[in-house]
Design a protein around this motif. Structure first.
Motif, PDB file in Angstrom:
ATOM      1  N   SER A 180       0.787  -1.241   0.000  1.00 46.78           N
ATOM      2  CA  SER A 180       0.000   0.000   0.000  1.00 46.78           C
ATOM      3  C   SER A 180       0.818   1.289   0.000  1.00 46.78           C
ATOM      4  O   SER A 180       0.245   2.365  -0.125  1.00 46.78           O
ATOM      5  CB  SER A 180      -0.948   0.012   1.197  1.00 46.78           C
ATOM      6  OG  SER A 180      -0.212   0.139   2.400  1.00 46.78           O
ATOM      7  N   LYS A 184       6.842   0.280   1.288  1.00 49.26           N
ATOM      8  CA  LYS A 184       6.587  -1.164   1.300  1.00 49.26           C
ATOM      9  C   LYS A 184       6.881  -1.789  -0.068  1.00 49.26           C
ATOM     10  O   LYS A 184       7.420  -2.895  -0.147  1.00 49.26           O
ATOM     11  CB  LYS A 184       5.127  -1.434   1.700  1.00 49.26           C
ATOM     12  CG  LYS A 184       4.827  -1.118   3.158  1.00 49.26           C
ATOM     13  CD  LYS A 184       3.372  -1.451   3.482  1.00 49.26           C
ATOM     14  CE  LYS A 184       3.057  -1.135   4.935  1.00 49.26           C
ATOM     15  NZ  LYS A 184       1.676  -1.542   5.290  1.00 49.26           N
ATOM     16  N   TYR A 199      -1.185  -1.172  -4.572  1.00 47.37           N
ATOM     17  CA  TYR A 199      -2.629  -1.344  -4.766  1.00 47.37           C
ATOM     18  C   TYR A 199      -3.467  -0.244  -4.133  1.00 47.37           C
ATOM     19  O   TYR A 199      -4.687  -0.282  -4.214  1.00 47.37           O
ATOM     20  CB  TYR A 199      -3.126  -2.735  -4.400  1.00 47.37           C
ATOM     21  CG  TYR A 199      -2.909  -3.296  -3.005  1.00 47.37           C
ATOM     22  CD1 TYR A 199      -2.385  -2.552  -1.959  1.00 47.37           C
ATOM     23  CD2 TYR A 199      -3.256  -4.624  -2.734  1.00 47.37           C
ATOM     24  CE1 TYR A 199      -2.201  -3.112  -0.711  1.00 47.37           C
ATOM     25  CE2 TYR A 199      -3.092  -5.192  -1.492  1.00 47.37           C
ATOM     26  CZ  TYR A 199      -2.553  -4.423  -0.483  1.00 47.37           C
ATOM     27  OH  TYR A 199      -2.384  -4.984   0.760  1.00 47.37           O
TER      28      TYR A 199
HETATM   29  P1  NDP Z   1       0.981  -8.669   8.118  1.00 45.64           P
HETATM   30  O1  NDP Z   1       2.307  -8.316   8.648  1.00 45.64           O
HETATM   31  O2  NDP Z   1       0.886  -9.140   6.701  1.00 45.64           O
HETATM   32  O3  NDP Z   1       0.018  -7.431   8.305  1.00 45.64           O
HETATM   33  C1  NDP Z   1      -1.169  -7.317   7.582  1.00 45.64           C
HETATM   34  C2  NDP Z   1      -0.978  -6.522   6.281  1.00 45.64           C
HETATM   35  O4  NDP Z   1      -2.178  -6.622   5.535  1.00 45.64           O
HETATM   36  C3  NDP Z   1      -0.778  -5.035   6.502  1.00 45.64           C
HETATM   37  O5  NDP Z   1       0.563  -4.687   6.746  1.00 45.64           O
HETATM   38  C4  NDP Z   1      -1.300  -4.446   5.204  1.00 45.64           C
HETATM   39  O6  NDP Z   1      -0.263  -4.331   4.213  1.00 45.64           O
HETATM   40  C5  NDP Z   1      -2.305  -5.500   4.713  1.00 45.64           C
HETATM   41  N1  NDP Z   1      -3.672  -4.978   4.747  1.00 45.64           N
HETATM   42  C6  NDP Z   1      -4.465  -4.773   3.685  1.00 45.64           C
HETATM   43  N2  NDP Z   1      -5.633  -4.261   4.048  1.00 45.64           N
HETATM   44  C7  NDP Z   1      -5.589  -4.105   5.392  1.00 45.64           C
HETATM   45  C8  NDP Z   1      -6.515  -3.578   6.340  1.00 45.64           C
HETATM   46  N3  NDP Z   1      -7.720  -3.108   5.982  1.00 45.64           N
HETATM   47  N4  NDP Z   1      -6.155  -3.566   7.628  1.00 45.64           N
HETATM   48  C9  NDP Z   1      -4.969  -4.026   8.000  1.00 45.64           C
HETATM   49  N5  NDP Z   1      -4.047  -4.535   7.147  1.00 45.64           N
HETATM   50  C10 NDP Z   1      -4.355  -4.561   5.838  1.00 45.64           C
HETATM   51  O7  NDP Z   1       0.292  -9.747   9.081  1.00 45.64           O
HETATM   52  P2  NDP Z   1       0.584 -11.328   9.210  1.00 45.64           P
HETATM   53  O8  NDP Z   1       1.738 -11.698   8.375  1.00 45.64           O
HETATM   54  O9  NDP Z   1       0.559 -11.694  10.620  1.00 45.64           O
HETATM   55  O10 NDP Z   1      -0.725 -11.960   8.553  1.00 45.64           O
HETATM   56  C11 NDP Z   1      -1.054 -11.709   7.202  1.00 45.64           C
HETATM   57  C12 NDP Z   1      -2.326 -12.439   6.861  1.00 45.64           C
HETATM   58  O11 NDP Z   1      -2.058 -13.829   6.827  1.00 45.64           O
HETATM   59  C13 NDP Z   1      -3.438 -12.235   7.873  1.00 45.64           C
HETATM   60  O12 NDP Z   1      -4.665 -12.210   7.208  1.00 45.64           O
HETATM   61  C14 NDP Z   1      -3.355 -13.483   8.701  1.00 45.64           C
HETATM   62  O13 NDP Z   1      -4.552 -13.812   9.316  1.00 45.64           O
HETATM   63  C15 NDP Z   1      -2.979 -14.490   7.651  1.00 45.64           C
HETATM   64  N6  NDP Z   1      -2.358 -15.698   8.197  1.00 45.64           N
HETATM   65  C16 NDP Z   1      -3.025 -16.861   8.022  1.00 45.64           C
HETATM   66  C17 NDP Z   1      -2.514 -18.030   8.487  1.00 45.64           C
HETATM   67  C18 NDP Z   1      -3.246 -19.285   8.219  1.00 45.64           C
HETATM   68  O14 NDP Z   1      -2.897 -20.297   8.785  1.00 45.64           O
HETATM   69  N7  NDP Z   1      -4.249 -19.293   7.373  1.00 45.64           N
HETATM   70  C19 NDP Z   1      -1.263 -18.057   9.260  1.00 45.64           C
HETATM   71  C20 NDP Z   1      -0.589 -16.785   9.326  1.00 45.64           C
HETATM   72  C21 NDP Z   1      -1.147 -15.638   8.817  1.00 45.64           C
HETATM   73  P3  NDP Z   1      -0.437  -3.159   3.107  1.00 45.64           P
HETATM   74  O15 NDP Z   1      -0.441  -1.867   3.865  1.00 45.64           O
HETATM   75  O16 NDP Z   1       0.699  -3.318   2.195  1.00 45.64           O
HETATM   76  O17 NDP Z   1      -1.763  -3.411   2.454  1.00 45.64           O
END
Ligand code: NDP
Length: 333
Positions: A180, A184, A199
């Motif tokens: 975003s 990043k 995006y």
């Molecule tokens: P991240 O460090 O990836 O943080 C979330 C990122 O999502 C943000 O930095 C942001 O990046 C992006 N994003 C886009 N829209 C939003 C929004 N509205 N609010 C907040 N963030 C947003 O977190 P994690 O690595 O801990 O987790 C990433 C994803 O993976 C999560 O959805 C998590 O639940 C999932 N996950 C799933 C697992 C599974 O077993 N299924 C295991 C581990 C994680 P930007 O600003 O670039 O958009």
């Protein structure tokens, strides 16, 4: 020895769901005792994951209240429980996936704990385990990615995103990432995502189609959820895999399966735990992940190590999209 284990500890509990105001930093929580198949671990570093915010908000229900948040940590075994402990003993430095890690001590299931491998520095284990295993199992099992495959990864500069970027690069995929902000985008590009799209203002679909010569991506790894789901389907190739693995922007609303027909798409909604259920699966993927860390020298980027008492700021930063890479908590502070 047992004598050095106190009866109370610092930790973070929730008694109800909500914003960061429901996070209670306490200094008087009882130190748990390890049950059958468990080890008591004194945590050195605790990983923060997006899932912790889901339990806090109630998107995922906690099994009980009061509930200690947290899913992973690294630390030292200070007491062994009864039963099969997979060779773990008092004094071992371990990494583990366990509930209740936002605390100084955790009674962890030995089946989901491993000794820290030689050459893995402090903090790296807690920073790598959950998100690294997620990325690894996604590209091995949800959609086995091959060299040359076009793949789209959302939130590529996030914790799990940077793992996906580095592992996909190691596999030789043609990687397209989204993020975003300019910072990043630059960070994910440096980590190996050659084609990055901002995006927040660029047209992702047209860029993906341009790069893939109108074929689309054979797999989309989408941890953003609600706000990107439709876009992800649009970017998919015929017979592609739509891998929805998270809800950072909110849960994906119910959909009709007919939406998968135009591309003969595969839709998956995997969780890490479903890929590492057995001890054999867990060890297999931990070993592979640690090889990447020690031999391929993947960069384990730590955004910040927060004091446990500063947990609300950690959650605010993560949910406020202010972070890149991994957030850790130091339970001694
Ligand atoms: P991240 O460090 O990836 O943080 C979330 C990122 O999502 C943000 O930095 C942001 O990046 C992006 N994003 C886009 N829209 C939003 C929004 N509205 N609010 C907040 N963030 C947003 O977190 P994690 O690595 O801990 O987790 C990433 C994803 O993976 C999560 O959805 C998590 O639940 C999932 N996950 C799933 C697992 C599974 O077993 N299924 C295991 C581990 C994680 P930007 O600003 O670039 O958009």
């Amino acid at each position: 020895t047992m004598a050095s284990i106190p009866s109370t500890m610092k930790g973070v509990i929730i008694e109800t769901t909500g914003g960061t105001e429901v996070l209670q930093y306490r200094t008087d929580l009882p130190v748990p005792s390890p049950g059958e198949g468990q080890v008591l671990v004194k945590n050195d570093y605790v990983g923060v994951n997006y899932i912790d915010t889901y339990f806090r908000t109630g998107l995922y229900p906690a099994p009980k209240y009061p509930y200690i948040l947290g899913r992973e940590a690294e630390g030292t075994v200070v007491k062994a429980g009864a039963g099969d402990l997979y060779g773990l003993r008092e004094g071992d430095k371990v990494l583990m996936l366990s509930e209740g890690t936002y605390a100084e001590y955790t009674a962890a299931n030995a089946a989901k704990a491993v000794k820290v491998k030689q050459g893995v520095e402090a903090k790296v284990g807690a920073a790598a385990l959950l998100q690294g295993l997620t990325a690894l199992t996604l590209i091995r099992e949800a959609h086995p990615v091959k060299k040359g495959d076009w793949v789209l990864v959302h939130a590529a500069a996030g914790g799990t995103g940077l793992w996906l970027v580095q592992l996909l690069k190691a596999v030789g995929a043609n990687l397209i990432g989204t993020a975003s902000t300019r910072e990043k985008v630059d960070l994910a590009r440096k980590a190996g995502a050659e084609h990055m799209i901002n995006y927040s203002h660029e047209d992702v679909r047209s860029k993906v189609m341009e790069l893939t010569k109108d074929l689309g991506c054979v797999a989309v790894f989408d941890g953003v959820g609600k706000s990107t789901f439709d876009l992800s389907l649009d970017c998919l190739a015929r017979k592609g895999s739509m891998v929805s693995f998270g809800n950072a922007s909110g849960a994906v609303p119910p959909l009709t399966i007919a939406r998968l027909s135009p591309k003969n798409a595969r839709l998956m909604r995997p969780t890490l735990f479903g890929y590492i259920t057995t001890r054999e699966e867990f060890e297999h993927y931990v070993d592979e992940l640690m090889e990447f860390v020690t031999k391929d020298k993947l960069d384990v980027r730590i955004h910040e190590t927060y004091a446990l008492s500063d947990v609300a700021r950690a959650h605010n930063d993560l949910e406020g999209r202010k972070t890149t890479g991994k957030l850790l908590l130091d339970p001694s502070k």
